[in-house]
Design an enzyme around this catalytic site. Structure first.
Site, short mmCIF file in Angstrom:
data_model
loop_
_atom_site.label_atom_id
_atom_site.label_comp_id
_atom_site.label_asym_id
_atom_site.label_seq_id
_atom_site.Cartn_x
_atom_site.Cartn_y
_atom_site.Cartn_z
N SER A 3 -22.77 6.22 -27.63
CA SER A 3 -21.75 5.43 -26.76
C SER A 3 -20.16 5.86 -27.01
CB SER A 3 -21.79 3.81 -26.74
OG SER A 3 -21.38 3.77 -28.13
N LYS A 4 -19.42 5.33 -26.27
CA LYS A 4 -18.04 5.61 -26.46
C LYS A 4 -17.54 5.65 -28.06
CE LYS A 4 -14.80 6.12 -22.83
NZ LYS A 4 -14.53 7.39 -23.28
N ARG A 5 -18.15 4.49 -28.41
CA ARG A 5 -17.69 4.22 -30.01
C ARG A 5 -18.04 5.51 -30.86
NH1 ARG A 5 -20.60 -0.83 -30.93
NH2 ARG A 5 -20.54 -0.95 -28.59
N GLY A 10 -17.85 8.49 -30.32
CA GLY A 10 -17.15 9.56 -30.26
C GLY A 10 -16.81 9.80 -28.78
#
Ligand code: GLU
Length: 466
Positions: A239-241, A243
């Site tokens: 997920s975006k978290r 990277g």
């Protein structure tokens, strides 16, 4: 002839997972002297946008993976899809279903209450009566009612789907006439003579439906390769978290496209213990049947390491071009080659390199406080002033060696150590105590500017002390 394709849906940015399957598809076609097509799957007019399609094309262009022929937009091909819907209707392989939304909902509720898998019950499959008024029908394909749909996946091996567990007469055209996702993918893959479909394994459950369509239309079924997902360190979907996911964010962070591709090719595929691959080597060694059967873990440190390896080797010309994206232009800087060579081993990203370069190219506008506290004390300013005089008396120094010889002599005569001079000089040159070899920096900054920068620091400190 191997023909592959990359078929992103323009619902957002180009995702690195998508780029990885694009790369695999690209490599496999090139290895076989085949073709690689780019098809934008933009038939879902509600979810797709022109901006997203443009963003994907833009990101794709940045990677330098070339596609054969023009980009194909599914939204320009509705007539083609319609003609195949008609063909299936005419041949009795598809039919109109007049079920209303309410009827569908109540069927679903009934099935759920009775612990039956929600599915269409085929009530219009053999309907011969008079269609109900006021209902625009959807078109459903006649799927097999039992048995298995199987195929040999190039990565997963034999895959079997039990029809009763997962299939029904699914919709190929909605009531407004627009064709559905699986239908258009199949038609296009067939018409574009795609021989090898390489895609994420989140599409695995679409494959039996597509096989039903291939068979109904008498098209040859391509070879499928379903690539396992990229996971984070906790084994969860990336997920975006974890990277960046948007390919263009990597550009903004200062990654080189070839480094990103190198990182992605290794994420799920290997060739011995080789880590760095040129595109030519990737083409030579890549085979999709060597793709790992299990998911791969995203590792940003590795990406950074790969990027730094590329920065070490890239031509200075190219690095200078890359710097422009970060608003650093050294095209007209006299010692640009030396500057790049002295910094390339120290930067992990182009963004970092840009900061280092501009610190040397531009006169400092402020001085790092901590460094000043630590190094500008005692006789530091006096020594700097004396060194400036020595420089002036000596005349122009034309190489780092010349600066070094002069400085060493200066230090010897005064019984000083290199560190007594080196750190204050660094602060004068770049505003902090961090820089490559001080003599290289002096040479790159250039004789006149060295004197000016020493003066500037002396003046600054002098004013500070008044
Ligand atoms: N359009 C699909 C996606 O973006 C890919 C379809 C395919 O590769 O078959 O996920």
């Amino acid at each position: 002839m191997v023909i592959t394709r990359f078929a992103p849906s323009p619902t957002g940015y180009l995702h690195i997972g998508g780029l990885r399957t694009a790369l695999y598809s690209y490599l496999w076609s090139k290895k076989n002297s085949g073709k690689f097509l780019l098809r934008i799957e933009d038939t879902d007019l509600k979810r797709n946008s022109k901006e997203a399609a443009f963003a994907i094309e833009n990101a794709f262009a940045w990677t330098n993976l070339s596609h054969d022929g023009k980009i194909i937009y599914q939204s320009t091909r509705f007539d083609i899809y319609k003609s195949y819907v008609k063909q299936l209707l005419d041949e009795g392989k598809a039919y109109k279903c007049y079920m209303t939304k309410e009827e569908l909902d109540s069927l679903r509720t009934f099935q759920m209450a009775n612990k039956i898998r929600p599915h269409y019950d085929g009530r219009y499959r053999d309907f011969k009566g008079v269609p109900p008024k006021g209902v625009e029908p959807v078109i459903r394909i006649k799927a097999p009612l039992d048995g298995e749909i199987s195929f040999v996946d190039g990565i997963k091996g034999e895959v079997h789907f039990n029809v009763k567990d997962m299939l029904d007469d699914f919709i190929i055209a909605r009531s407004d006439g627009t064709p559905t996702y699986n239908f258009v993918v199949t038609i296009d893959d067939a018409l574009m003579n795609i021989t090898d479909v390489i895609r994420g394994d989140d599409h695995l459950s679409n494959t039996p439906k597509q096989i039903v369509i291939y068979e109904a239309l008498g098209f040859e079924i391509p070879k499928f390769y379903h690539v396992p997902m990229i996971l984070n360190n906790q084994g969860k979907k990336l997920s975006k978290r974890d990277g960046a996911l948007d390919v263009m964010e990597y550009k903004n962070e200062g990654y080189l496209p070839e480094a990103l591709l190198n990182f992605l090719v290794r994420l799920g595929w290997s060739h011995g213990d080789q880590e760095i691959f040129s595109l030519e080597e990737m083409i030579e060694f890549f085979d999709p049947s060597d793709i790992n059967k299990s998911a791969s873990a995203y590792n940003e440190e590795k990406l950074m390491w790969i990027n730094s390896q590329y920065i070490k080797k890239l031509s200075s010309e190219r690095l200078i071009k890359e710097l422009e994206y970060f608003d650093v232009s050294i095209e007209n800087f006299p010692k640009k080659e030396e500057l790049i060579d002295v910094l390339r081993d120290r930067a992990k990203t182009i963004k970092e390199l840009a900061v280092m370069v501009s610190n040397i190219v531009n006169e400092p506008t402020n001085y790092d406080e901590k460094a000043c506290k630590k190094f500008i004390k005692g006789d530091a300013l006096k020594n700097l002033a004396a060194f400036r005089e020595t420089l002036e008396a000596h005349g122009e120094c034309k190489s780092s060696e010349e600066f070094e010889i002069l400085a060493k002599k200066f230090l010897e005569e005064r019984g000083l150590k290199l560190k007594d001079l080196a750190q204050p000089i660094r602060i004068a040159m770049v505003g902090s105590a961090v820089s490559p070899s001080v003599f290289e920096v002096l040479n790159i900054v250039g004789y006149k500017n060295v004197i000016a920068r020493i003066e500037k620091l002396l003046k600054h400190k002098g004013e500070e002390n008044e």
